[in-house]
Design an enzyme around this catalytic site. Structure first.
Site, PDB file in Angstrom:
ATOM      1  N   ASP A  54      45.502  29.921  33.091  1.00  0.00           N
ATOM      2  CA  ASP A  54      45.910  29.720  34.369  1.00  0.00           C
ATOM      3  C   ASP A  54      45.708  28.142  34.924  1.00  0.00           C
ATOM      4  O   ASP A  54      45.231  28.125  36.134  1.00  0.00           O
ATOM      5  CB  ASP A  54      45.253  30.638  35.267  1.00  0.00           C
ATOM      6  CG  ASP A  54      43.671  30.610  35.499  1.00  0.00           C
ATOM      7  OD1 ASP A  54      43.044  29.552  35.442  1.00  0.00           O
ATOM      8  OD2 ASP A  54      43.159  31.617  35.788  1.00  0.00           O
ATOM      9  N   CYS A  86      46.995  50.750  44.452  1.00  0.00           N
ATOM     10  CA  CYS A  86      46.676  49.366  44.713  1.00  0.00           C
ATOM     11  C   CYS A  86      47.136  48.716  46.263  1.00  0.00           C
ATOM     12  O   CYS A  86      46.355  48.181  46.853  1.00  0.00           O
ATOM     13  CB  CYS A  86      47.271  48.523  43.588  1.00  0.00           C
ATOM     14  SG  CYS A  86      48.882  48.306  43.496  1.00  0.00           S
ATOM     15  N   CYS A 118      43.239  51.038  39.649  1.00  0.00           N
ATOM     16  CA  CYS A 118      44.477  51.512  38.978  1.00  0.00           C
ATOM     17  C   CYS A 118      44.004  52.410  37.814  1.00  0.00           C
ATOM     18  O   CYS A 118      43.078  52.377  36.997  1.00  0.00           O
ATOM     19  CB  CYS A 118      44.772  50.096  38.112  1.00  0.00           C
ATOM     20  SG  CYS A 118      46.382  50.236  36.949  1.00  0.00           S
TER      21      CYS A 118
END
Length: 336
Positions: free
Chosen positions: A122, A182, A236
């Site tokens: 990232d 979520c 989740c």
């Protein structure tokens, strides 16, 4: 060769290794539209040369394949005994350094076979989550976060761009179904609709990426979060399959388990640098971190915290001073 690379990836303690063609990301158009709508808030780097970010062949000339790797960072229940929630990924050592070190033998093998590579965690202009889905490693949930059947939501993604060509793996199947947990749990309604995130409302953005004052409208919703937010990840259903990571460096330090918000609020620059020297938290620096702590104290603190906040309200840094004044005002109003 793919089998050999996957075996090496397992030996390097990655949980999965998949392959995708180095072509334009399938959701490039949606990404450009999101940028145009300002969904990235003031994260200007995301809008810098977006066509390059969406096309790996513009990042590495003659790129043919992306190797997409995952590493589990789940550490079980939160061991922090004090208020002051920290996102799980930042409990321990900086994952960038750990992942890059683990990727090094794989990059070396590719180099030995004539490949030219670039490795990213990232940190580079790659739409990692899109390519993770294309490679079959994970799918993007309605929160926009990546999900995996075995790891749930708790894993890092690393990418190796290579000039070598490999047969791509099959894409992942989206298994979110009708679930909207979520979306429903988000404290600031940052997930505006399935697969759409308004970063400017997200607590992770506000406590980490945002450099200025936190908008007053979102401060109460932050609760005691001082670095990031895991709410959309925690709920989740796929996390029921999550297993503890083998990497002990991702564990929360004993010191950070016990420090109170009041103690974190009075960290000096030296204290901050020492406490977070190996942590991803270090990059937001002391001022932004104390800003977050002042907001948390305003939300969950008591009369005993007023002395610290009153001192910080006179801090030389206006960012700290303003949030300390807000925190003290919240406590006085609540106590009254």
């Amino acid at each position: 060769m793919k089998t050999k690379i996957r075996e090496l990836a397992r030996n390097c303690e990655f949980d999965d290794c998949r392959f995708a063609r180095a072509v334009q990301a399938p959701h490039a158009f949606e990404y450009f539209s999101w940028l145009q709508a300002g969904g990235h808030a003031d994260m200007a780097w995301l809008a810098r040369n977006p066509t390059r970010r969406a096309d790996p062949s513009r990042v590495l000339l003659d790129a043919k394949t992306l190797l997409v790797l995952s590493k589990n960072y789940f550490q079980g229940p939160n061991p922090r005994v004090q208020p002051g929630r920290i996102a799980r990924y930042a409990w321990g050592a900086d994952y960038h350094e750990i992942m890059l070190k683990s990727m090094s033998p794989i990059e070396a093998l590719l180099r030995e076979n004539g490949g030219r590579q670039k490795c990213y965690i990232d940190t580079g202009p790659i739409l990692e989550r899109d390519f993770a889905a294309v490679a079959g490693l994970s799918w993007q949930g309605k929160s926009t976060m990546s999900l995996n059947e075995r790891l749930g939501t708790w894993f890092f993604i690393g990418v190796i761009l290579t000039s070598l060509e490999f047969e791509p793996d099959l894409p992942a199947t989206n298994r979110c179904g009708r679930c909207t947990r979520c979306i429903d749990v988000c404290p600031t309604r940052a997930i505006t609709q399935p697969y759409q995130l308004d970063a400017g409302r997200c607590i992770s953005y506000l406590t980490i990426e945002h450099k200025g004052p936190i908008p007053i409208e979102f401060r109460s919703a932050m609760g005691d979060r001082i670095y990031g937010c895991d709410d959309c990840l925690e709920v989740c259903p796929w996390n029921r399959f999550a297993k503890h990571s083998r990497e002990t460096k991702f564990q929360l330090s004993n010191q950070l388990k016990a420090l109170t918000l009041r103690q974190l609020a009075v960290l000096t620059d030296v204290d901050f640098g020492t406490l977070f020297r190996n942590s991803p938290i270090k990059r937001i620096k002391r001022a932004r971190f104390v800003r977050n702590v002042c907001v948390a104290l305003g939300n969950v603190g008591t009369r005993e915290d007023l002395e610290v906040l009153n001192i910080l309200s006179q801090d030389d840094d206006p960012l700290i001073a303003e949030h300390a004044r807000w925190g003290a005002e919240q406590i006085r109003h609540r106590e009254a």
